[in-house]
Design an enzyme around this catalytic site. Structure first.
Site, PDB file in Angstrom:
ATOM      1  N   HIS A  54       0.810  -1.221   0.000  1.00 52.68           N
ATOM      2  CA  HIS A  54       0.000   0.000   0.000  1.00 52.68           C
ATOM      3  C   HIS A  54       0.849   1.279   0.000  1.00 52.68           C
ATOM      4  CE1 HIS A  54      -0.666   0.864   4.658  1.00 52.68           C
ATOM      5  NE2 HIS A  54       0.611   0.870   4.332  1.00 52.68           N
TER       6      HIS A  54
HETATM    7  C1  SAM Z   1       3.898   0.887   6.436  1.00 50.61           C
HETATM    8  S1  SAM Z   1       5.275   0.279   7.302  1.00 50.61           S
HETATM    9  C2  SAM Z   1       4.755  -1.375   7.672  1.00 50.61           C
HETATM   10  C3  SAM Z   1       5.373  -1.902   8.921  1.00 50.61           C
HETATM   11  C4  SAM Z   1       4.801  -3.266   9.362  1.00 50.61           C
HETATM   12  N1  SAM Z   1       4.966  -4.271   8.339  1.00 50.61           N
HETATM   13  C5  SAM Z   1       3.360  -3.097   9.751  1.00 50.61           C
HETATM   14  O1  SAM Z   1       2.461  -3.523   9.006  1.00 50.61           O
HETATM   15  O2  SAM Z   1       3.124  -2.507  10.807  1.00 50.61           O
HETATM   16  C6  SAM Z   1       6.449   0.056   5.988  1.00 50.61           C
HETATM   17  C7  SAM Z   1       7.773  -0.503   6.476  1.00 50.61           C
HETATM   18  O3  SAM Z   1       8.608  -0.716   5.333  1.00 50.61           O
HETATM   19  C8  SAM Z   1       9.928  -0.413   5.713  1.00 50.61           C
HETATM   20  N2  SAM Z   1      10.703  -0.041   4.518  1.00 50.61           N
HETATM   21  C9  SAM Z   1      10.465   1.020   3.716  1.00 50.61           C
HETATM   22  N3  SAM Z   1      11.404   1.123   2.767  1.00 50.61           N
HETATM   23  C10 SAM Z   1      12.253   0.103   2.972  1.00 50.61           C
HETATM   24  C11 SAM Z   1      13.435  -0.313   2.306  1.00 50.61           C
HETATM   25  N4  SAM Z   1      13.908   0.390   1.278  1.00 50.61           N
HETATM   26  N5  SAM Z   1      14.034  -1.433   2.742  1.00 50.61           N
HETATM   27  C12 SAM Z   1      13.553  -2.116   3.814  1.00 50.61           C
HETATM   28  N6  SAM Z   1      12.446  -1.764   4.507  1.00 50.61           N
HETATM   29  C13 SAM Z   1      11.805  -0.653   4.084  1.00 50.61           C
HETATM   30  C14 SAM Z   1       9.763   0.791   6.631  1.00 50.61           C
HETATM   31  O4  SAM Z   1      10.902   1.003   7.450  1.00 50.61           O
HETATM   32  C15 SAM Z   1       8.513   0.459   7.400  1.00 50.61           C
HETATM   33  O5  SAM Z   1       8.773  -0.163   8.625  1.00 50.61           O
END
Ligand code: SAM
Length: 341
Positions: free
Chosen positions: A250
Site C-alpha cells: 500500500h
Molecule cells: C507501512 S510500514 C509497515 C510496517 C509493518 N509491516 C506493519 O504492518 O506494521 C512500511 C515498512 O517498510 C519499511 N521499509 C520502507 N522502505 C524500505 C526499504 N527500502 N528497505 C527495507 N524496509 C523498508 C519501513 O521502514 C517500514 O517499517
C-alpha cells in the site's frame, strides 16, 4: 511477556483515526467539479482520468472514498452520482451545500487531494516531501524518524498481528521473512502463536534497532531476529518458507509492487509462500469506508494506495505465484496468500 489477544477489537479507533479524510475528499471533489464531470458522463476511474486529464491512481483512492460515503454508486463498473450528490453537491443545485465547506477546504488534506488528482498520470509521490515514504524510497532514515514511525506502526498493527497469526494459515512455515516488518509485531505474534517458527524482520538499519527493543520485550529474541536489507537496493536473503509483507504494497506504485513481488518470488524456497496483509478495496471500487480512508492516508503520505483483491492477485500471478487466496483476519484487515510451486 506474552502478548495476549486484546479483549475487544480496535475498529472504533480506526474509524475515528481515519475520519479526517472524509470531509476533505468531499470538498476536494467539489473544488474539482468532479461531481459535475460524473453527472455529465458516469465513468470508471481510468476513463474519468482520461476525460479530465487527472491522475488515475489518485482517482482510485478518491472515488472509492466518495462512494463509501454515499455520494457515488458503482453500476456496471461506472461511478454515478447518488441522489444525495445530485441534490446537494452540484454547484447549480438550489440545495448546493458547497458554500458551507470552507472549514473542509482549510484542511491541508484538502489541498493534497486536489494536487494529487490534478497531478500528471505518471507522477507518483504527490505528497509534500519530507515524509517517511521519501526516506523509505531513498533507503535512508534517521534514527529519530525510525523510532517515531515504528512506534506509530506498532500501535496500529499489533492487534492485527495477533489476529493474523491466529486466523491465517501458516501450516508448514518454519522460517518466515517479515519484509519491512517495522516493530516486528507480526513476527512477534507469529513466534508466540507457533513455538516452532523462526522469523526474521528485514528492515532498514535504524528500524532493525528499534524492532530489537520490541522483540526483546516480547521475550521472543531467541526465535525472532533482524536483518538489515534495503529491499530496493540489496539482495533479499534466501531459504525462507514464507515471505510476509504487511502494509508494504500500500506504500508503493503498482510498478514498485511488481518489483517487490518479483524479489519475493526470487528469494523464496521452491515451495515457498507469500503473504500480503492489507486492507482491501472491494472489487467494484465502492469502498468499504475504512479501506478507502486508509487509502487516502496513503495517497497523501506515500506513493501507494489500498488495492482490490483482483489487483493484488494480479501482481502476485504476474510474478509467478499461483493459488492466490484471501481470508479476513482481524478488524478491517485481510491476508492474501499465494504459492511458489
Ligand atoms: C507501512 S510500514 C509497515 C510496517 C509493518 N509491516 C506493519 O504492518 O506494521 C512500511 C515498512 O517498510 C519499511 N521499509 C520502507 N522502505 C524500505 C526499504 N527500502 N528497505 C527495507 N524496509 C523498508 C519501513 O521502514 C517500514 O517499517
Amino acid at each position: 511477556m506474552n502478548v495476549h489477544a486484546p479483549l475487544c477489537d480496535d475498529r472504533r479507533v480506526w474509524d475515528a483515526w481515519l475520519s479526517v479524510y472524509q470531509g476533505p475528499a468531499l470538498s476536494a471533489a467539489d473544488e474539482l467539479y468532479l461531481f459535475e464531470a460524473l453527472h455529465a458522463q458516469p465513468a470508471p476511474a481510468e476513463e474519468l482520468a482520461e476525460m479530465m486529464g487527472w491522475n488515475p491512481a489518485a482517482l482510485k483512492t478518491v472515488l472509492p472514498l466518495l462512494a463509501a460515503q454515499g455520494f457515488l454508486a458503482v453500476r456496471l463498473g461506472r461511478y454515478h452520482l447518488t441522489d444525495v450528490a445530485t441534490t446537494y453537491l452540484l454547484h447549480d443545485s438550489p440545495f448546493y451545500w458547497g458554500h458551507a465547506f470552507s472549514i473542509l477546504r482549510a484542511s491541508p488534506t484538502h489541498a493534497m487531494f486536489v494536487k494529487a488528482v490534478k497531478s500528471k498520470p505518471d507522477e507518483t509521490g504527490q505528497g509534500p516531501g519530507g515524509r517517511p515514504a521519501d526516506a523509505w524510497a531513498s533507503g535512508q532514515i534517521s534514527p529519530e524518524m525510525a523510532k517515531g514511525v515504528t512506534a506509530f506502526m506498532h500501535s496500529h498493527s499489533m492487534p492485527a498481528a495477533i489476529g493474523a497469526a491466529d486466523k491465517g494459515d501458516f501450516d508448514g512455515v518454519e522460517r518466515l521473512l517479515d519484509v519491512g516488518g517495522g516493530s516486528g509485531c507480526f513476527s512477534i505474534a507469529l513466534a508466540q502463536r507457533y513455538p516452532g517458527m523462526r522469523c526474521t524482520v528485514m528492515e532498514l538499519a535504524p528500524v532493525c534497532e528499534a524492532a530489537r527493543g520490541y522483540i526483546s520485550a516480547a521475550g521472543v529474541a531467541d526465535r525472532v531476529d533482524t536483518r538489515t536489507v534495503d529491499m530496493f537496493r540489496e539482495p533479499w536473503p534466501e531459504g525462507y518458507h514464507a515471505i510476509f509483507m504487511s502494509n508494504i504494497f500500500h506504500d508503493w506504485t503498482t510498478d514498485t509492487c511488481a518489483r517487490l513481488a518479483a524479489s519475493a518470488f526470487g528469494a523464496l524456497r521452491a515451495d515457498g509462500r507469500i503473504y500480503l496483509h492489507e486492507m482491501i478495496i472491494s472489487d467494484d471500487g465502492s469502498g468499504p469506508l475504512p479501506a478507502a480512508a486508509f487509502s487516502a492516508m496513503m495517497l497523501v503520505g506515500t506513493e501507494g494506495r489500498q488495492r482490490t483483491f483482483a489487483e493484488l492477485a494480479g501482481l502476485l500471478e504476474d510474478a509467478g505465484f499461483t493459488d492466490v487466496a484471501v481470508a479476513e483476519t482481524y478488524g478491517y484487515f485481510s491476508l492474501v496468500s499465494a504459492f511458489k510451486r
